[in-house]
Scaffold this motif. Structure first.
Motif, PDB file in Angstrom:
ATOM      1  N   SER A 104     -15.144 -45.151 -37.056  1.00  0.00           N
ATOM      2  CA  SER A 104     -14.973 -46.370 -36.257  1.00  0.00           C
ATOM      3  C   SER A 104     -13.481 -46.546 -35.958  1.00  0.00           C
ATOM      4  CB  SER A 104     -15.486 -47.601 -37.006  1.00  0.00           C
ATOM      5  OG  SER A 104     -14.602 -47.956 -38.049  1.00  0.00           O
ATOM      6  N   ARG A 105     -13.198 -47.300 -34.910  1.00  0.00           N
ATOM      7  CA  ARG A 105     -11.786 -47.558 -34.587  1.00  0.00           C
ATOM      8  C   ARG A 105     -11.134 -48.280 -35.745  1.00  0.00           C
ATOM      9  NH1 ARG A 105     -11.618 -51.046 -29.912  1.00  0.00           N
ATOM     10  NH2 ARG A 105     -13.484 -51.825 -30.926  1.00  0.00           N
ATOM     11  N   THR A 106     -11.891 -49.160 -36.397  1.00  0.00           N
ATOM     12  CA  THR A 106     -11.343 -49.886 -37.546  1.00  0.00           C
ATOM     13  C   THR A 106     -10.872 -48.911 -38.631  1.00  0.00           C
ATOM     14  OG1 THR A 106     -12.806 -51.718 -37.072  1.00  0.00           O
ATOM     15  CG2 THR A 106     -11.893 -51.630 -39.293  1.00  0.00           C
ATOM     16  N   SER A 107     -11.747 -47.970 -39.018  1.00  0.00           N
ATOM     17  CA  SER A 107     -11.377 -47.009 -40.073  1.00  0.00           C
ATOM     18  C   SER A 107     -10.190 -46.167 -39.656  1.00  0.00           C
ATOM     19  CB  SER A 107     -12.552 -46.078 -40.383  1.00  0.00           C
ATOM     20  OG  SER A 107     -13.605 -46.792 -40.940  1.00  0.00           O
ATOM     21  N   ILE A 123     -12.928 -52.249 -45.038  1.00  0.00           N
ATOM     22  CA  ILE A 123     -14.120 -51.725 -45.716  1.00  0.00           C
ATOM     23  C   ILE A 123     -15.114 -51.477 -44.589  1.00  0.00           C
ATOM     24  CG2 ILE A 123     -15.995 -52.141 -47.368  1.00  0.00           C
ATOM     25  CD1 ILE A 123     -14.152 -54.113 -48.834  1.00  0.00           C
ATOM     26  N   ASP A 124     -15.466 -50.221 -44.375  1.00  0.00           N
ATOM     27  CA  ASP A 124     -16.311 -49.884 -43.230  1.00  0.00           C
ATOM     28  C   ASP A 124     -17.013 -48.564 -43.521  1.00  0.00           C
ATOM     29  OD1 ASP A 124     -17.298 -49.043 -40.680  1.00  0.00           O
ATOM     30  OD2 ASP A 124     -15.750 -50.211 -39.666  1.00  0.00           O
ATOM     31  N   LEU A 125     -18.339 -48.569 -43.440  1.00  0.00           N
ATOM     32  CA  LEU A 125     -19.109 -47.360 -43.753  1.00  0.00           C
ATOM     33  C   LEU A 125     -18.941 -46.253 -42.721  1.00  0.00           C
ATOM     34  CD1 LEU A 125     -22.334 -49.026 -45.147  1.00  0.00           C
ATOM     35  CD2 LEU A 125     -21.135 -47.131 -46.252  1.00  0.00           C
ATOM     36  N   ASN A 126     -18.426 -46.593 -41.550  1.00  0.00           N
ATOM     37  CA  ASN A 126     -18.268 -45.569 -40.509  1.00  0.00           C
ATOM     38  C   ASN A 126     -16.838 -45.015 -40.532  1.00  0.00           C
ATOM     39  OD1 ASN A 126     -18.065 -44.074 -38.214  1.00  0.00           O
ATOM     40  ND2 ASN A 126     -18.660 -45.718 -36.788  1.00  0.00           N
ATOM     41  N   ASP A 145     -13.824 -55.767 -36.571  1.00  0.00           N
ATOM     42  CA  ASP A 145     -13.807 -55.125 -35.267  1.00  0.00           C
ATOM     43  C   ASP A 145     -12.518 -54.305 -35.089  1.00  0.00           C
ATOM     44  OD1 ASP A 145     -14.319 -54.893 -32.365  1.00  0.00           O
ATOM     45  OD2 ASP A 145     -12.570 -56.212 -32.271  1.00  0.00           O
ATOM     46  N   GLY A 146     -12.643 -53.201 -34.349  1.00  0.00           N
ATOM     47  CA  GLY A 146     -11.518 -52.294 -34.167  1.00  0.00           C
ATOM     48  C   GLY A 146     -10.295 -52.929 -33.509  1.00  0.00           C
ATOM     49  N   ASP A 147     -10.523 -53.774 -32.501  1.00  0.00           N
ATOM     50  CA  ASP A 147      -9.399 -54.385 -31.773  1.00  0.00           C
ATOM     51  C   ASP A 147      -8.587 -55.298 -32.680  1.00  0.00           C
ATOM     52  OD1 ASP A 147     -10.025 -53.214 -29.458  1.00  0.00           O
ATOM     53  OD2 ASP A 147     -10.872 -55.006 -28.482  1.00  0.00           O
ATOM     54  N   ASP A 199     -17.221 -47.258 -47.635  1.00  0.00           N
ATOM     55  CA  ASP A 199     -18.227 -47.537 -48.662  1.00  0.00           C
ATOM     56  C   ASP A 199     -18.960 -48.809 -48.262  1.00  0.00           C
ATOM     57  OD1 ASP A 199     -19.628 -47.118 -51.009  1.00  0.00           O
ATOM     58  OD2 ASP A 199     -17.999 -47.711 -52.359  1.00  0.00           O
ATOM     59  N   ASN A 200     -20.150 -48.978 -48.834  1.00  0.00           N
ATOM     60  CA  ASN A 200     -20.890 -50.208 -48.587  1.00  0.00           C
ATOM     61  C   ASN A 200     -20.155 -51.371 -49.258  1.00  0.00           C
ATOM     62  OD1 ASN A 200     -22.881 -52.315 -48.532  1.00  0.00           O
ATOM     63  ND2 ASN A 200     -24.406 -50.712 -48.201  1.00  0.00           N
ATOM     64  N   ILE A 201     -20.018 -52.463 -48.538  1.00  0.00           N
ATOM     65  CA  ILE A 201     -19.296 -53.609 -49.107  1.00  0.00           C
ATOM     66  C   ILE A 201     -19.912 -54.064 -50.426  1.00  0.00           C
ATOM     67  CG2 ILE A 201     -20.598 -55.340 -47.774  1.00  0.00           C
ATOM     68  CD1 ILE A 201     -18.000 -56.966 -47.678  1.00  0.00           C
ATOM     69  N   MET A 202     -21.217 -53.842 -50.583  1.00  0.00           N
ATOM     70  CA  MET A 202     -21.873 -54.289 -51.818  1.00  0.00           C
ATOM     71  C   MET A 202     -21.446 -53.443 -53.022  1.00  0.00           C
ATOM     72  SD  MET A 202     -25.525 -55.465 -50.348  1.00  0.00           S
ATOM     73  CE  MET A 202     -25.982 -56.313 -51.834  1.00  0.00           C
ATOM     74  N   ILE A 233     -27.438 -55.993 -36.271  1.00  0.00           N
ATOM     75  CA  ILE A 233     -27.233 -54.665 -35.676  1.00  0.00           C
ATOM     76  C   ILE A 233     -26.071 -53.955 -36.371  1.00  0.00           C
ATOM     77  CG2 ILE A 233     -26.706 -53.432 -33.534  1.00  0.00           C
ATOM     78  CD1 ILE A 233     -28.010 -55.902 -32.091  1.00  0.00           C
ATOM     79  N   ALA A 234     -25.027 -54.718 -36.681  1.00  0.00           N
ATOM     80  CA  ALA A 234     -23.883 -54.128 -37.401  1.00  0.00           C
ATOM     81  C   ALA A 234     -24.343 -53.581 -38.753  1.00  0.00           C
ATOM     82  CB  ALA A 234     -22.790 -55.183 -37.591  1.00  0.00           C
ATOM     83  N   GLN A 235     -25.209 -54.332 -39.443  1.00  0.00           N
ATOM     84  CA  GLN A 235     -25.724 -53.876 -40.739  1.00  0.00           C
ATOM     85  C   GLN A 235     -26.498 -52.560 -40.556  1.00  0.00           C
ATOM     86  OE1 GLN A 235     -25.381 -54.758 -43.834  1.00  0.00           O
ATOM     87  NE2 GLN A 235     -27.105 -53.792 -44.858  1.00  0.00           N
ATOM     88  N   GLY A 236     -27.286 -52.494 -39.484  1.00  0.00           N
ATOM     89  CA  GLY A 236     -28.054 -51.273 -39.224  1.00  0.00           C
ATOM     90  C   GLY A 236     -27.145 -50.080 -38.966  1.00  0.00           C
ATOM     91  N   ARG A 237     -26.068 -50.309 -38.250  1.00  0.00           N
ATOM     92  CA  ARG A 237     -25.123 -49.212 -38.012  1.00  0.00           C
ATOM     93  C   ARG A 237     -24.507 -48.759 -39.334  1.00  0.00           C
ATOM     94  NH1 ARG A 237     -20.959 -50.339 -33.469  1.00  0.00           N
ATOM     95  NH2 ARG A 237     -22.674 -49.728 -32.166  1.00  0.00           N
ATOM     96  N   GLY A 238     -24.167 -49.700 -40.165  1.00  0.00           N
ATOM     97  CA  GLY A 238     -23.623 -49.360 -41.483  1.00  0.00           C
ATOM     98  C   GLY A 238     -24.624 -48.570 -42.310  1.00  0.00           C
TER      99      GLY A 238
HETATM  100  P1  ATP Z   1     -15.160 -50.278 -34.043  1.00  0.00           P
HETATM  101  O1  ATP Z   1     -15.113 -51.502 -33.171  1.00  0.00           O
HETATM  102  O2  ATP Z   1     -14.245 -50.348 -35.197  1.00  0.00           O
HETATM  103  O3  ATP Z   1     -15.080 -48.953 -33.332  1.00  0.00           O
HETATM  104  P2  ATP Z   1     -17.997 -50.762 -34.383  1.00  0.00           P
HETATM  105  O4  ATP Z   1     -18.012 -51.389 -33.049  1.00  0.00           O
HETATM  106  O5  ATP Z   1     -18.962 -49.696 -34.751  1.00  0.00           O
HETATM  107  O6  ATP Z   1     -16.580 -50.211 -34.741  1.00  0.00           O
HETATM  108  P3  ATP Z   1     -18.531 -53.320 -35.342  1.00  0.00           P
HETATM  109  O7  ATP Z   1     -19.906 -53.444 -34.816  1.00  0.00           O
HETATM  110  O8  ATP Z   1     -17.373 -53.946 -34.652  1.00  0.00           O
HETATM  111  O9  ATP Z   1     -18.127 -51.811 -35.488  1.00  0.00           O
HETATM  112  O10 ATP Z   1     -18.561 -53.697 -36.910  1.00  0.00           O
HETATM  113  C1  ATP Z   1     -19.521 -53.215 -37.783  1.00  0.00           C
HETATM  114  C2  ATP Z   1     -18.935 -52.139 -38.660  1.00  0.00           C
HETATM  115  O11 ATP Z   1     -19.215 -52.489 -39.989  1.00  0.00           O
HETATM  116  C3  ATP Z   1     -19.589 -50.778 -38.400  1.00  0.00           C
HETATM  117  O12 ATP Z   1     -18.608 -49.765 -38.342  1.00  0.00           O
HETATM  118  C4  ATP Z   1     -20.507 -50.569 -39.614  1.00  0.00           C
HETATM  119  O13 ATP Z   1     -20.548 -49.205 -39.993  1.00  0.00           O
HETATM  120  C5  ATP Z   1     -19.825 -51.404 -40.677  1.00  0.00           C
HETATM  121  N1  ATP Z   1     -20.774 -51.975 -41.656  1.00  0.00           N
HETATM  122  C6  ATP Z   1     -21.915 -52.661 -41.418  1.00  0.00           C
HETATM  123  N2  ATP Z   1     -22.517 -53.053 -42.550  1.00  0.00           N
HETATM  124  C7  ATP Z   1     -21.721 -52.629 -43.565  1.00  0.00           C
HETATM  125  C8  ATP Z   1     -21.782 -52.762 -44.977  1.00  0.00           C
HETATM  126  N3  ATP Z   1     -22.800 -53.364 -45.587  1.00  0.00           N
HETATM  127  N4  ATP Z   1     -20.780 -52.222 -45.703  1.00  0.00           N
HETATM  128  C9  ATP Z   1     -19.741 -51.593 -45.098  1.00  0.00           C
HETATM  129  N5  ATP Z   1     -19.629 -51.428 -43.758  1.00  0.00           N
HETATM  130  C10 ATP Z   1     -20.598 -51.945 -42.989  1.00  0.00           C
END
Ligand code: ATP
Ligand code: MG
Length: 261
Positions: A185-188, A179-182, A162-164, A197-200, A35-40
């Motif tokens: 996100s709290r992380t970014s 490294i986070d495509l969103n 994860d953001g926390d 950017d995509n980690i790849m 699911i995380a990959q799909g969000r990315g």
């Molecule tokens: P946060 O907890 O930071 O608010 P979140 O709950 O959306 O964010 P998580 O599900 O905790 O995030 O982690 C997945 C994060 O990784 C998402 O923000 C997603 O965009 C990012 N992500 C997923 N796949 C990739 C990828 N291939 N390259 C870069 N980022 C990615």
């Protein structure tokens, strides 16, 4: 693996899905990792599946921070291990830094499998199998850390974190590179340097920049960091995404006109 022709317009993204699916089958990636990959992927689509200018600048700053670090450490979770295991090992060896397995949905079996995978790619320092300390402000297994790794590091790379946990590491006074495509996100938003950017694409780009900066004087690296603003990087990332969407809207208009609608 499913046979995907290289000519397929979504080749890179479909290959990434295959790697994540394999990761789940091999006990490396959690089901939630899919699911995380799909969000990315959603964010990658609306930023045009390329490295944005802002992400390239953030990657340069990240390279400078990692080269200036006294004790850098690199975090690896189940998605990172499925997508870029060899690249993470190469990065660790370039920086002489430990890789630390750090899972949101921790299971001892998954930690061991990921550590074994990294070692099979030649990793020399893999931590996370026997955590001996806790990151303050986090609960349960999410707090687990290892001395000599992320816990003591001055600069940490946390792909797909994860953001926390990101926030807790920043509170410990570390320079945190995400490294986070969103970009929202709290992380970014919390990280010191956010590579949207995509980690790849991001990890090979980071390796290239570390190689080209590695002979630079410390003052030059410090100047790169001084000129860097994460706030500006994130707002530029959003503007670049907006430009991409506007260009697609123009295409729609043109297609509509030529169809007489
Ligand atoms: P946060 O907890 O930071 O608010 P979140 O709950 O959306 O964010 P998580 O599900 O905790 O995030 O982690 C997945 C994060 O990784 C998402 O923000 C997603 O965009 C990012 N992500 C997923 N796949 C990739 C990828 N291939 N390259 C870069 N980022 C990615
Ligand atoms: Mg989260």
């Amino acid at each position: 693996m499913t046979d995907i022709p290289k000519s397929h317009p979504r080749y890179a993204s479909l290959m990434a899905r295959e790697r994540i699916a394999d990761g789940v089958r091999n006990g490396i990636t959690s089901a939630q990792g899919m699911i995380a990959q799909g969000r990315g992927e959603t964010f990658d689509y609306i930023l045009g599946e390329r490295t944005m200018r802002s992400a390239d600048r953030a990657t340069l700053a990240a390279a400078a921070a990692l080269l200036l670090a006294e004790r850098p450490a690199l975090s690896v979770n189940g998605n990172v291990a499925a997508l870029v295991p060899a690249e993470m090992v190469e990065l660790a060896s370039l920086l002489n830094a430990p890789l630390e397995v750090n899972l949101f949905h921790r299971s001892e079996d998954r930690v061991r499998k990921i550590a074994d995978l990294l070692r099979s790619h030649g990793a020399r320092m893999v931590l996370g199998e026997s955590p001996d300390c806790r990151v303050p402000g986090l609960e349960h297994s999410r707090a687990l850390a290892t001395r000599g790794g992320i816990y003591d590091a001055d600069v940490v790379l946390i792909p797909l974190e994860d953001g926390d946990r990101c926030e807790a590491l920043v509170r410990m006074g570390k320079t945190v590179i995400a490294i986070d495509l969103n970009p929202l996100s709290r992380t970014s938003m919390k990280a010191s340097i956010s590579i949207v950017d995509n980690i790849m694409r991001a990890v090979p780009n980071l390796i290239g920049k570390i190689r080209s900066l590695s002979g630079s004087p410390r003052e030059d690296l410090q100047a790169i960091l001084r000129d860097y603003s994460n706030r500006n990087t994130l707002s530029d990332a959003l503007l670049e995404m907006q430009e991409y969407i506007t260009a697609r809207m123009r295409e729609l208009d043109t297609a509509g006109r030529s169809a007489g609608r």
